[in-house]
Design a protein around this motif. Structure first.
Motif, short mmCIF file in Angstrom:
data_model
loop_
_atom_site.label_atom_id
_atom_site.label_comp_id
_atom_site.label_asym_id
_atom_site.label_seq_id
_atom_site.Cartn_x
_atom_site.Cartn_y
_atom_site.Cartn_z
N TRP A 115 33.72 62.12 40.92
CA TRP A 115 34.16 61.28 39.79
C TRP A 115 33.51 60.19 39.45
O TRP A 115 32.61 59.43 40.33
N TRP A 116 33.05 59.73 38.26
CA TRP A 116 32.57 58.53 37.72
C TRP A 116 33.46 58.19 36.55
O TRP A 116 34.20 58.49 35.94
N LYS A 117 33.11 56.44 36.88
CA LYS A 117 33.82 55.76 36.14
C LYS A 117 33.09 55.40 34.75
O LYS A 117 32.02 55.14 34.77
N PHE A 118 33.96 55.52 33.46
CA PHE A 118 33.39 55.03 32.28
C PHE A 118 33.89 53.96 31.47
O PHE A 118 33.35 53.42 30.62
N ALA A 119 34.76 53.43 31.94
CA ALA A 119 35.80 52.25 31.35
C ALA A 119 36.51 51.57 32.49
O ALA A 119 36.95 52.13 33.37
N SER A 120 36.51 49.93 32.18
CA SER A 120 37.29 49.29 33.24
C SER A 120 37.48 47.90 32.14
O SER A 120 36.59 47.41 31.60
N THR A 121 38.68 47.36 32.30
CA THR A 121 39.07 46.20 31.55
C THR A 121 38.96 45.03 32.50
O THR A 121 38.91 44.92 33.71
N MET A 122 38.70 43.64 31.81
CA MET A 122 38.52 42.59 32.41
C MET A 122 39.77 41.35 31.84
O MET A 122 39.84 41.46 30.72
N LYS A 129 47.14 29.40 31.55
CA LYS A 129 46.18 29.72 32.71
C LYS A 129 46.06 30.88 33.63
O LYS A 129 45.75 30.78 34.51
N GLN A 130 47.28 31.79 33.00
CA GLN A 130 47.41 32.97 33.83
C GLN A 130 46.26 33.93 33.42
O GLN A 130 46.16 33.93 32.26
N LEU A 131 46.13 34.67 34.50
CA LEU A 131 45.08 35.81 34.19
C LEU A 131 46.13 37.12 33.62
O LEU A 131 47.15 37.54 34.01
N VAL A 132 45.44 37.54 32.43
CA VAL A 132 46.23 38.68 31.51
C VAL A 132 45.29 39.76 31.30
O VAL A 132 44.09 39.48 31.03
N TRP A 133 45.46 40.86 31.24
CA TRP A 133 44.73 42.10 30.84
C TRP A 133 44.94 42.54 29.53
O TRP A 133 46.06 42.47 29.05
N PRO A 134 43.94 43.09 28.91
CA PRO A 134 44.24 43.93 27.80
C PRO A 134 45.24 44.94 27.75
O PRO A 134 45.36 45.61 28.66
N VAL A 211 43.36 40.71 46.32
CA VAL A 211 42.87 39.24 45.46
C VAL A 211 44.01 38.46 45.14
O VAL A 211 45.01 39.18 44.89
N ASN A 212 43.99 37.22 45.14
CA ASN A 212 44.95 36.21 44.51
C ASN A 212 44.42 35.86 43.27
O ASN A 212 43.82 35.15 42.74
N ILE A 213 44.98 36.82 42.44
CA ILE A 213 44.74 36.69 40.80
C ILE A 213 45.18 35.36 40.20
O ILE A 213 44.85 34.84 39.15
N TYR A 214 45.95 34.41 40.88
CA TYR A 214 46.48 33.22 40.70
C TYR A 214 45.73 31.94 40.87
O TYR A 214 46.01 30.86 40.63
N ASN A 215 44.40 32.32 41.42
CA ASN A 215 43.60 31.36 41.81
C ASN A 215 42.06 31.68 41.70
O ASN A 215 41.28 31.31 42.57
N ILE A 216 41.86 32.63 40.76
CA ILE A 216 40.38 32.84 40.30
C ILE A 216 40.05 32.55 38.82
O ILE A 216 40.99 32.52 38.10
N GLN A 217 39.00 32.80 38.41
CA GLN A 217 38.51 32.60 37.12
C GLN A 217 38.25 33.90 36.68
O GLN A 217 37.95 34.80 37.23
N GLU A 219 36.08 35.63 34.86
CA GLU A 219 34.91 36.13 35.05
C GLU A 219 34.49 36.49 36.39
O GLU A 219 33.40 37.46 36.52
N SER A 220 35.33 36.02 37.33
CA SER A 220 34.93 36.19 38.75
C SER A 220 35.60 37.59 39.34
O SER A 220 35.26 37.99 40.48
N TYR A 221 36.47 38.11 38.60
CA TYR A 221 37.24 39.38 39.02
C TYR A 221 36.12 40.55 39.07
O TYR A 221 35.51 40.73 38.09
N ARG A 222 36.16 41.36 40.12
CA ARG A 222 35.34 42.56 40.18
C ARG A 222 36.33 43.93 40.64
O ARG A 222 36.77 43.91 41.70
N ALA A 223 36.53 44.52 39.49
CA ALA A 223 37.12 45.86 39.74
C ALA A 223 36.60 46.70 40.74
O ALA A 223 35.32 46.83 40.85
N PRO A 224 37.45 47.52 41.48
CA PRO A 224 37.09 48.30 42.57
C PRO A 224 36.28 49.50 41.84
O PRO A 224 36.54 50.01 40.76
N GLY A 225 35.57 50.32 42.74
CA GLY A 225 35.07 51.50 42.37
C GLY A 225 33.48 51.31 41.70
O GLY A 225 32.80 50.09 42.09
N PRO A 226 32.95 52.41 41.27
CA PRO A 226 31.40 52.41 41.29
C PRO A 226 31.37 51.71 39.66
O PRO A 226 32.13 51.44 39.20
N ALA A 227 29.79 51.50 39.70
CA ALA A 227 29.36 50.97 38.32
C ALA A 227 30.00 52.07 37.24
O ALA A 227 30.09 53.09 37.48
#
Length: 231
Positions: A115-122, A129-134, A211-217, A219-227
């Motif tokens: 398996w290889w990853k080709f897309a991931s949202t930030m 000031k809550q994190l939301v995703w596309p 991860v506590n998404i209510y206490n991070i910026q 740009e600091s979130y890093r999704a799991p899995g390969p590059a």
């Protein structure tokens, strides 16, 4: 103060969950009804997510294979229709696994380091000031483009949305996912990678899973899995 009855609580819980039963290619549904090229998932009725990323279900969560294979040109935009609103915060990721020679997308189980990853949202921050995703709070997953250099052949296409609303607790991230059977055409000569096995690519304490998404910026979130491989 009003309290919800047990029945109402159950109804709310179901409404908060979802499945992805129909593939969309370049803005057009390729399935005229659910689970035709997308493998029916075990949660087709319950809509519940997976909480153990080491489970075999993390690969495709499928209860059966699908009867058809969709033709998808390399460079196409893909996404999925959701049965309920995707209201939980978290990333949407897309993977591909090429079906080995001599096997068929209709029967292959996707096992191995394939398996290889080709897309991931930030995420980004909303006005509160809550994190939301596309594509959060919509009825379709955020779209992704299959890299133009992807070689021709049959593949399993995997989408996942990782719900992180309770992910500060161990094993409380929820994975919602589907796999579709596709045949990629008009492709290139790329060498996709890095490749991983599912299960195997994720651990429950990965920083993008616990991860506590209510206490991070954002740009600091890093999704799991390969590059990502983008061709």
């Amino acid at each position: 103060m009003k309290f919800l009855s047990g029945l109402s609580v159950a109804a709310v819980a179901v409404e908060a969950h979802y499945t992805f039963p129909r593939l969309v290619v370049n803005g057009k549904q390729v399935e005229d009804r659910d689970w035709q090229v997308t493998r029916q998932t075990k949660n087709a009725q319950s809509k519940s997510g997976i909480e153990n990323p080491s489970s075999g279900d993390i690969r495709c969560y499928s209860s059966s294979t699908a009867p058809q294979v969709a033709t998808v040109p390399a460079g196409a935009t893909v996404n999925y229709i959701s049965t309920q609103q995707i209201n939980h915060p978290g990333p949407t990721q897309y993977y591909l696994a090429r079906v080995p020679a001599g096997s068929s997308a209709k029967t292959w189980d996707g096992s191995g380091n394939v398996w290889w990853k080709f897309a991931s949202t930030m995420p980004y921050q909303d006005a509160n000031k809550q994190l939301v995703w596309p594509a959060q709070n919509t009825y379709a997953t955020h779209p992704a483009v299959i890299p133009a250099a992807t070689p021709n052949g049959e593949y399993l296409l995997r989408v996942e949305q990782i719900a992180l609303h309770m992910a500060s607790q161990p094993n409380k991230a929820q994975f919602y996912l589907s796999c579709s059977q596709i045949n990629i055409t008009n492709g290139g000569n790329g060498n996709p990678g890095p490749t991983v096995a599912l299960p195997g690519a994720y651990k429950s304490n990965d920083p993008g899973i616990q991860v506590n998404i209510y206490n991070i910026q954002p740009e600091s979130y890093r999704a799991p899995g390969p590059a990502l491989w983008q061709g």
